[in-house]
Scaffold this motif. Structure first.
Motif, PDB file in Angstrom:
ATOM      1  N   UNK A 313     -40.541 -55.979 -44.492  1.00 51.40           N
ATOM      2  CA  UNK A 313     -41.002 -55.690 -45.851  1.00 51.40           C
ATOM      3  C   UNK A 313     -41.979 -56.751 -46.345  1.00 51.40           C
ATOM      4  N   UNK A 314     -41.925 -57.910 -45.694  1.00 49.22           N
ATOM      5  CA  UNK A 314     -42.838 -59.026 -45.995  1.00 49.22           C
ATOM      6  C   UNK A 314     -42.897 -59.387 -47.478  1.00 49.22           C
ATOM      7  N   UNK A 315     -41.706 -59.685 -48.011  1.00 47.05           N
ATOM      8  CA  UNK A 315     -41.648 -60.117 -49.414  1.00 47.05           C
ATOM      9  C   UNK A 315     -41.040 -61.518 -49.539  1.00 47.05           C
ATOM     10  N   UNK A 316     -40.882 -62.219 -48.386  1.00 53.44           N
ATOM     11  CA  UNK A 316     -40.376 -63.587 -48.483  1.00 53.44           C
ATOM     12  C   UNK A 316     -41.580 -64.531 -48.577  1.00 53.44           C
ATOM     13  N   UNK A 317     -41.326 -65.829 -48.555  1.00 53.12           N
ATOM     14  CA  UNK A 317     -42.411 -66.809 -48.512  1.00 53.12           C
ATOM     15  C   UNK A 317     -41.872 -68.043 -47.784  1.00 53.12           C
ATOM     16  N   UNK A 318     -42.751 -68.978 -47.431  1.00 48.02           N
ATOM     17  CA  UNK A 318     -42.335 -70.119 -46.601  1.00 48.02           C
ATOM     18  C   UNK A 318     -41.195 -70.907 -47.239  1.00 48.02           C
ATOM     19  N   UNK A 319     -41.294 -71.132 -48.538  1.00 46.65           N
ATOM     20  CA  UNK A 319     -40.274 -71.950 -49.209  1.00 46.65           C
ATOM     21  C   UNK A 319     -38.898 -71.289 -49.124  1.00 46.65           C
ATOM     22  N   UNK A 320     -38.875 -70.003 -49.367  1.00 48.00           N
ATOM     23  CA  UNK A 320     -37.601 -69.273 -49.305  1.00 48.00           C
ATOM     24  C   UNK A 320     -37.060 -69.292 -47.877  1.00 48.00           C
ATOM     25  N   UNK A 321     -37.945 -69.111 -46.897  1.00 49.00           N
ATOM     26  CA  UNK A 321     -37.492 -69.121 -45.500  1.00 49.00           C
ATOM     27  C   UNK A 321     -36.902 -70.481 -45.128  1.00 49.00           C
ATOM     28  N   UNK A 322     -37.468 -71.545 -45.671  1.00 46.61           N
ATOM     29  CA  UNK A 322     -36.902 -72.881 -45.412  1.00 46.61           C
ATOM     30  C   UNK A 322     -35.466 -72.952 -45.919  1.00 46.61           C
ATOM     31  N   UNK A 323     -35.257 -72.485 -47.133  1.00 49.84           N
ATOM     32  CA  UNK A 323     -33.915 -72.532 -47.738  1.00 49.84           C
ATOM     33  C   UNK A 323     -32.931 -71.706 -46.922  1.00 49.84           C
ATOM     34  N   UNK A 324     -33.381 -70.544 -46.500  1.00 48.90           N
ATOM     35  CA  UNK A 324     -32.501 -69.648 -45.750  1.00 48.90           C
ATOM     36  C   UNK A 324     -32.150 -70.258 -44.388  1.00 48.90           C
ATOM     37  N   UNK A 325     -33.154 -70.780 -43.702  1.00 47.61           N
ATOM     38  CA  UNK A 325     -32.905 -71.369 -42.382  1.00 47.61           C
ATOM     39  C   UNK A 325     -31.954 -72.551 -42.493  1.00 47.61           C
ATOM     40  N   UNK A 326     -32.176 -73.392 -43.490  1.00 46.46           N
ATOM     41  CA  UNK A 326     -31.303 -74.553 -43.665  1.00 46.46           C
ATOM     42  C   UNK A 326     -29.864 -74.082 -43.880  1.00 46.46           C
ATOM     43  N   UNK A 327     -29.703 -73.116 -44.739  1.00 38.41           N
ATOM     44  CA  UNK A 327     -28.348 -72.622 -45.052  1.00 38.41           C
ATOM     45  C   UNK A 327     -27.679 -72.064 -43.802  1.00 38.41           C
ATOM     46  N   UNK A 328     -28.439 -71.319 -43.042  1.00 36.71           N
ATOM     47  CA  UNK A 328     -27.826 -70.671 -41.883  1.00 36.71           C
ATOM     48  C   UNK A 328     -27.364 -71.669 -40.834  1.00 36.71           C
ATOM     49  N   UNK A 329     -28.026 -72.824 -40.796  1.00 41.60           N
ATOM     50  CA  UNK A 329     -27.630 -73.835 -39.808  1.00 41.60           C
ATOM     51  C   UNK A 329     -26.536 -74.744 -40.341  1.00 41.60           C
ATOM     52  N   UNK A 330     -26.096 -74.509 -41.551  1.00 43.77           N
ATOM     53  CA  UNK A 330     -25.104 -75.406 -42.152  1.00 43.77           C
ATOM     54  C   UNK A 330     -23.702 -74.879 -41.874  1.00 43.77           C
ATOM     55  N   UNK A 331     -22.825 -75.821 -41.572  1.00 43.77           N
ATOM     56  CA  UNK A 331     -21.419 -75.450 -41.278  1.00 43.77           C
ATOM     57  C   UNK A 331     -20.780 -74.745 -42.486  1.00 43.77           C
ATOM     58  N   UNK A 332     -20.011 -73.723 -42.225  1.00 48.90           N
ATOM     59  CA  UNK A 332     -19.261 -73.102 -43.319  1.00 48.90           C
ATOM     60  C   UNK A 332     -20.064 -72.129 -44.158  1.00 48.90           C
TER      61      UNK A 332
END
Ligand code: GLA
Length: 392
Positions: A313-332
């Motif tokens: 859908x291409x409605x994300x942006x680099x900043x949001x992707x950073x937040x998402x990636x960080x969260x996904x790699x975080x324990x718990x």
């Protein structure tokens, strides 16, 4: 949450408008969508919850036809008459949400008297947490209370959506206005945007919580890009319905049907359609997973939803992707995704309570380093929908 209370709004109202106390005070919440993004205007499914962030209105009925609206946060007042055509205000843009609701009610032959109204809110603006829908809903409930017309809440939510579509010019779906109107404490709301049938689903999150993170990127592209996405969906339906006449909206289409038409579809349109079709499936699966107390699956579906919003859908942006990636790699953390219209705004993540504090600290540091923006973190229990909370 910012400083916001009924006494303050009531006091400012009274000082401003002829020393009369408000007759009606309302609260209308913002929302976070947990899953089901860009599905509402395709008559699909959504699953938002109302937030403790809210907007308060205080109002008094006037005996003449004058309307005065005061934004406490902007310290500005607009004035106009119900007798002339209600015009879009390009300067005080905040007033267009209330203007739109008034205009739509009049168009529907609802008899209205003049009104004095003041409002203030703590829903972060430009965050994608629906401050504008809350203002529409607060205005609509106030007008109903003061003028006594009968209209069920879902219908009133629809009218607020139409006000945003036709008056403000943002072609949004029904989700934001509906959840602000219909939310229930401790519940998220599963809504079928075609029939407007809905179910309040208890959010039993055990040792997890939904954590919202505001990227600080204002979703300014939203209106134009959003309206473009809608058009792309309509283009997809036009192609699909030639081969499958039963398809009236993307809600009716399956992935198999989409793939059968792949050659006739522009590749971008194909991906837009694929997002909507798979997202609807994910919403249904996520409700099942909650019913089975399976938060792991819910989290996985959130991740898949984000990937689809980012890639198809291409409605994300680099900043949001950073937040998402960080969260996904975080324990718990079970899942993380963008929420709302996109191009900035917020993420929502399902986080183990014991990890929230470490997660928040490290996320802030990481994001600041990468972007020089300080993100805001919010945690809210699911709140009730709009209501009248005071007045004389
Ligand atoms: C905005 C719109 C909603 C919905 C979302 C995307 O918030 O106001 O109607 O379309 O974007 O899911």
């Amino acid at each position: 949450m910012g400083q916001l209370n009924t006494q303050m709004v009531s006091r400012i109202f009274t000082n401003l408008f002829d020393n009369k106390p408000p007759q009606v005070i309302t609260r209308a919440p913002g929302r976070v969508n947990l899953i089901g993004e860009h599905t509402d205007y395709n008559e699909g499914y959504v699953f938002p919850m109302a937030l403790e962030f809210q907007l308060l209105t205080a109002a008094h009925r006037r005996s003449d036809r004058l309307v005065r609206i005061h934004s406490i946060d902007y310290r500005k007042t607009v004035e106009f008459s119900l007798d002339g055509p209600i015009r879009f205000d390009p300067v005080n843009r905040w007033s267009n949400y209330s203007r739109g609701v008034l205009a739509l009610l009049l168009e529907n032959d609802i008899k209205l008297s003049g009104i004095d109204l003041a409002f203030s809110g703590n829903i972060p603006q430009g965050s994608g947490l629906s401050s504008s829908a809350a203002l529409e809903v607060g205005t609509a409930l106030t007008l109903q209370a003061l003028n006594g017309f009968s209209m069920e809440r879902p219908e009133l939510a629809r009218l607020c959506q139409q006000a945003e579509n036709t008056f403000v010019g943002m072609n949004c779906g029904i989700m934001d206005q509906f959840i602000s109107m219909m939310g229930q404490k401790h519940h998220a709301l599963f809504l079928d945007c075609r029939s407007l049938e809905y179910r309040h689903i208890p959010l039993e999150l055990n040792r997890y919580r939904f954590v919202i993170c505001h990227s600080g990127v204002k979703h300014s592209l939203v209106d134009s890009e959003y309206n473009k996405r809608r058009e792309e969906c309509n283009t997809g339906v036009a192609v699909l319905s030639q081969r499958f006449p039963r398809i009236k909206t993307l809600r009716d289409a399956t992935l198999t049907q989409l793939n059968a038409c792949r050659k006739e579809l522009d590749p971008v349109v194909y991906r837009r359609c694929r997002h909507v079709i798979t997202e609807n499936q994910r919403v249904l699966q996520s409700i099942d997973s909650l019913n089975q107390n399976d938060l792991m699956t819910f989290g996985r579906l959130m991740n898949e939803s984000h990937d689809s919003l980012r890639d198809d859908y291409q409605v994300s942006c680099d900043e949001i992707d950073l937040l998402v990636e960080f969260a996904r790699n975080f324990k718990g953390i079970l899942g993380s995704r963008i929420t709302g219209g996109g191009f900035g705004g917020c993420t929502v993540s399902l986080v183990e309570i014991a990890q929230i504090s470490d997660f928040s600290k490290q996320l802030i540091e990481y994001y600041q380093n990468k972007t020089h923006i300080t993100p805001q973190i919010y945690i809210s229990t699911p709140a009730a929908g709009a209501e009248i909370i005071g007045g004389k």
